[in-house]
Design an enzyme around this catalytic site. Structure first.
Site, PDB file in Angstrom:
ATOM      1  N   SER A 131       0.833  -1.193   0.000  1.00 16.26           N
ATOM      2  CA  SER A 131       0.000   0.000   0.000  1.00 16.26           C
ATOM      3  C   SER A 131       0.881   1.263   0.000  1.00 16.26           C
ATOM      4  O   SER A 131       1.628   1.482  -0.948  1.00 16.26           O
ATOM      5  CB  SER A 131      -0.959  -0.039   1.189  1.00 16.26           C
ATOM      6  OG  SER A 131      -1.933   0.952   1.095  1.00 16.26           O
ATOM      7  N   ASP A 140     -10.013  -4.078  -4.526  1.00 17.76           N
ATOM      8  CA  ASP A 140      -9.266  -2.981  -3.892  1.00 17.76           C
ATOM      9  C   ASP A 140      -9.477  -1.689  -4.674  1.00 17.76           C
ATOM     10  O   ASP A 140      -9.315  -1.666  -5.896  1.00 17.76           O
ATOM     11  CB  ASP A 140      -7.777  -3.368  -3.906  1.00 17.76           C
ATOM     12  CG  ASP A 140      -6.871  -2.356  -3.247  1.00 17.76           C
ATOM     13  OD1 ASP A 140      -7.356  -1.308  -2.773  1.00 17.76           O
ATOM     14  OD2 ASP A 140      -5.649  -2.625  -3.205  1.00 17.76           O
ATOM     15  N   HIS A 155      -7.820  -5.177  -0.263  1.00 20.47           N
ATOM     16  CA  HIS A 155      -6.637  -4.438   0.173  1.00 20.47           C
ATOM     17  C   HIS A 155      -6.303  -4.833   1.613  1.00 20.47           C
ATOM     18  O   HIS A 155      -7.176  -5.006   2.445  1.00 20.47           O
ATOM     19  CB  HIS A 155      -6.942  -2.943   0.104  1.00 20.47           C
ATOM     20  CG  HIS A 155      -5.749  -2.065   0.309  1.00 20.47           C
ATOM     21  ND1 HIS A 155      -4.982  -1.612  -0.723  1.00 20.47           N
ATOM     22  CD2 HIS A 155      -5.201  -1.551   1.436  1.00 20.47           C
ATOM     23  CE1 HIS A 155      -4.012  -0.854  -0.248  1.00 20.47           C
ATOM     24  NE2 HIS A 155      -4.118  -0.808   1.063  1.00 20.47           N
TER      25      HIS A 155
END
Length: 313
Positions: free
Chosen positions: A159, A251, A281
């Site tokens: 991320s 995501d 995610h």
């Protein structure tokens, strides 16, 4: 979805999301950063697996551009000859996350890759807005190259940490460290400061990471979109090392990850792209709440190990 077809959702992902979305209380983006950090730590204790057995774990601090940087060193062997070393940058929107939230994953990476993994606890926004995080990650990576017996660097993160992986690789491409970067592994990375993507519209609510959460992160981080470290998709990718880029199909960040993988391929970078179907995610830190995430993690690391093997052959 644009064609009206419901997306595939794994049963364990559906169960986890049903539990998560039924929880009462404020959302993360409605909290001050300190409380949001505690929320992420609590979720890790609930939804991730334990660290498991590993031969060596060591916490220490190293010098950084604005003071000491905490790091954690993992190795599944008590001693070893010099070889590749992974440097890992945790996710959490540049605002939350720390050495604890990604502790089980880093231990698993050290076991599966059979190499040292060094996790970096870079400065967080809003106390330390952009570019504090990439500056710390660059400094820590150069320190590893100079001070840890190694033959090459593998950079990885999820991320926000995926963004920092790419940003650090771009920096070291242009101003190399004392050891080469031989591979990078960005996991569902953020690669741009704009959010005009279909996956944002499709998955921006109810899938753990939300569109409003991303806005909260971005407001605190205050990145400069004209800086390659904030928006690497807008800058040349030629010359980056072999890359394993993975996304999750449910995501909001999925489409920008896909687009960056395509950019790498067009730039001639040896690229492997893998998408975890039917999951969300954050899955690398959810292996207890979403048991199938363990298979995704092992599959990613097996591919990465093969890429590193080719790079060092």
């Amino acid at each position: 979805m644009t064609d009206g077809t419901p997306p595939f959702v794994r049963p364990d992902v559906a169960g986890f999301l049903a539990f998560l979305n039924a929880q009462e209380g404020p959302k993360m983006e409605e909290l001050p950063p300190a409380a949001a950090r505690e929320m992420m730590r609590a979720m890790g204790q609930l939804a991730d697996v334990p660290r498991g057995d590993i031969a060596h774990v060591e916490d220490r601090t190293i010098p950084g551009p604005a003071g000491d940087i905490p790091i954690r060193i993992y190795d599944n062997r008590p001693d070893r000859a010099a070889g590749p070393v992974m440097v890992f940058y945790h996710g959490g929107g540049w605002v939350i996350g720390d050495l604890e939230t990604h502790d089980p994953y880093c231990a698993e990476a050290a076991r599966q890759l059979d190499m040292p993994v060094i996790a970096v606890d870079y400065r967080l926004a809003p106390e330390h807005p952009f570019p504090a995080a990439p500056e710390d990650c660059e400094a820590a990576t150069r320190w590893v190259a100079d001070n840890v017996p190694c033959t090459g660097l593998v950079l990885s993160g999820d991320s926000a940490g995926g963004n920092l992986t790419i940003a650090t690789a771009l920096t070291l491409r242009d101003k190399p460290a004392s050891k080469p970067v031989i591979a990078i592994h960005p996991i569902y990375p953020a690669v741009t400061t704009h959010y005009d993507w279909q996956s944002y519209r499709d998955f921006g609510e109810g899938h753990l990471l939300t569109a409003s959460g991303m806005n909260w992160f971005s407001d605190h981080y205050a990145a400069d979109p004209a800086d390659y470290r904030a928006s690497p998709i807008d800058f040349p990718a030629e010359g980056l090392p072999p890359t394993l880029l993975v996304t999750a199909s449910l995501d909001p960040l999925r489409d920008q990850g896909r687009a960056y993988a395509a950019k790498l391929i067009e730039a001639g970078v040896p690229t492997t792209y893998r998408e975890a179907k039917g999951t969300i995610h954050g899955y690398i830190c959810l292996a207890q709440g979403i048991p199938s995430a363990g298979q995704d993690i092992r599959g990613n690391l097996a591919l990465l190990k093969a890429i590193i093997g080719e790079a060092t052959a």
